[in-house]
Design a protein around this motif. Structure first.
Motif, mmCIF file in Angstrom:
data_model
loop_
_atom_site.group_PDB
_atom_site.id
_atom_site.type_symbol
_atom_site.label_atom_id
_atom_site.label_comp_id
_atom_site.label_asym_id
_atom_site.label_seq_id
_atom_site.Cartn_x
_atom_site.Cartn_y
_atom_site.Cartn_z
ATOM 1 N N GLU A 235 0.958 -1.278 0.014
ATOM 2 C CA GLU A 235 0.108 -0.050 0.017
ATOM 3 C C GLU A 235 0.730 1.083 -0.179
ATOM 4 N N HIS A 236 0.468 2.076 -0.769
ATOM 5 C CA HIS A 236 1.118 3.588 -0.702
ATOM 6 C C HIS A 236 0.172 4.610 -1.008
ATOM 7 N N ASP A 237 -0.142 5.339 0.048
ATOM 8 C CA ASP A 237 -1.092 6.604 0.313
ATOM 9 C C ASP A 237 -2.297 6.220 -0.528
ATOM 10 N N HIS A 239 -3.344 3.274 -1.911
ATOM 11 C CA HIS A 239 -3.276 2.666 -3.234
ATOM 12 C C HIS A 239 -2.489 1.464 -3.337
ATOM 13 N N LEU A 241 -0.161 -1.134 -4.806
ATOM 14 C CA LEU A 241 0.832 -1.279 -5.958
ATOM 15 C C LEU A 241 1.263 -2.798 -5.942
ATOM 16 N N ALA A 272 -2.008 -0.388 -13.589
ATOM 17 C CA ALA A 272 -2.479 0.626 -12.554
ATOM 18 C C ALA A 272 -1.237 1.010 -11.683
ATOM 19 N N THR A 273 -0.402 0.154 -11.591
ATOM 20 C CA THR A 273 0.969 0.299 -10.648
ATOM 21 C C THR A 273 2.053 1.293 -11.427
ATOM 22 N N TYR A 276 0.455 4.780 -11.901
ATOM 23 C CA TYR A 276 0.567 5.407 -10.519
ATOM 24 C C TYR A 276 1.889 6.048 -10.191
ATOM 25 N N HIS A 280 3.288 10.102 -9.880
ATOM 26 C CA HIS A 280 3.916 10.345 -8.585
ATOM 27 C C HIS A 280 5.288 10.499 -8.902
#
Length: 282
Positions: A235-237, A239, A241, A272-273, A276, A280
């Motif tokens: 998980e990151h923020d 989301h 990954l 999606a990863t 993202y 970012h």
């Protein structure tokens, strides 16, 4: 190195050689042969020698030449650091030097590693040593480490500690039990290949960390991505990954330091990863 998140001090904390030179080269050679599960006859055939001669070397009745000892070490896949230990135990000078990455002669190597890490962005990548000490990392790794407590981010950084510590990345990893099992197995293989007390100490530390109940694991219902290897799902923020890990080493190294370096890259495991990360870390 100028790459983000370089951990100073890790280059000096190398795996220590464990050879007992006073015991002679015979017991050391026998130990490596038994570790590789190779008989004296098999080793003799590989090295164009005889089982009798191998036996004489192992019992101390015969002193091997420097070249013959290195040939045996090559067939037994003895790590470079331990080849120096074998040579010392037999009364020879070490063959392979060990140069600090801070040495001016390593400037081209440092620059090349920096370019590799930077060129891989926005995807995460890092360089580690034989005990998983972090030598350098790019912005992708720095993003993943954001928010960790300072006591874990203080040098020398260790990739296994950062990943598995209960205050590190572990609570963010959705498939912690699977990923932890993969990492511990990876370390076990390295311990089996090397005579490294330092690596075993790291292993015993991280293996003892408590593992919280992960709840829903990585392969939860609704995940329809056809993973081709075990992913790291983190998980990151807000989301989740997904990454596939790849590890690269140097071919035909001639320096102990270089032989013990590994470059780990995390490849996005789904669109999606990748999207993202591009968003970012433009």
């Amino acid at each position: 190195m100028t790459t983000a998140a370089r951990a100073k001090g890790t280059t000096a904390d190398r795996t220590k050689g464990t050879a007992d030179h006073a015991s002679g080269v015979g017991p050391l050679l026998r130990g490596w042969r038994e570790r590789r599960r190779v008989s004296q006859l098999d080793l003799a055939l590989r090295a164009d020698s005889s089982a009798r001669h191998i036996s004489f070397v192992e019992t101390g009745r015969s002193r091997p030449s420097e070249e013959f000892l290195l040939r045996l070490a090559d067939h037994l896949d003895v790590p470079m650091r331990e080849r120096n230990s074998l040579l010392l135990a037999a009364g020879y000078a070490p063959r392979y030097r060990e140069t600090s990455l801070d040495d001016p002669s390593m400037g081209t190597l440092r620059e090349g590693l920096d370019q590799l890490l930077a060129g891989y962005e926005p995807y995460p990548a890092l360089v580690v040593d034989a005990t998983y000490g972090v030598i350098a990392a790019n912005r992708g790794i720095a993003m993943m480490l954001d928010g960790l407590p300072e006591h874990l981010l203080a040098p020398p950084l260790n990739a296994m500690r950062l990943t598995l510590h209960p205050e590190g990345l572990a609570p963010r990893i959705r498939n912690l039990r699977e990923w932890r099992g993969h990492l511990l197995h990876q370390m076990e293989r390295q311990i089996a290949l090397r005579r490294s007390d330092a690596l075993r100490e790291v292993y015993e530390e991280v293996a003892a960390y408590p593992v919280a109940d992960p709840g829903v694991d990585a392969f939860e219902a609704g995940t329809d991505v056809p993973y081709f290897a075990l992913p790291l799902r983190i998980e990151h923020d807000g989301h989740v990954l997904s990454f596939i890990s790849s590890i690269s080493t140097f071919n035909t190294p001639m320096d102990v330091t270089v032989a013990e370096l590994a470059i780990e890259t995390l490849l996005p495991a789904d669109p999606a990863t990748a999207k993202y990360l591009r968003t970012h870390l433009p």
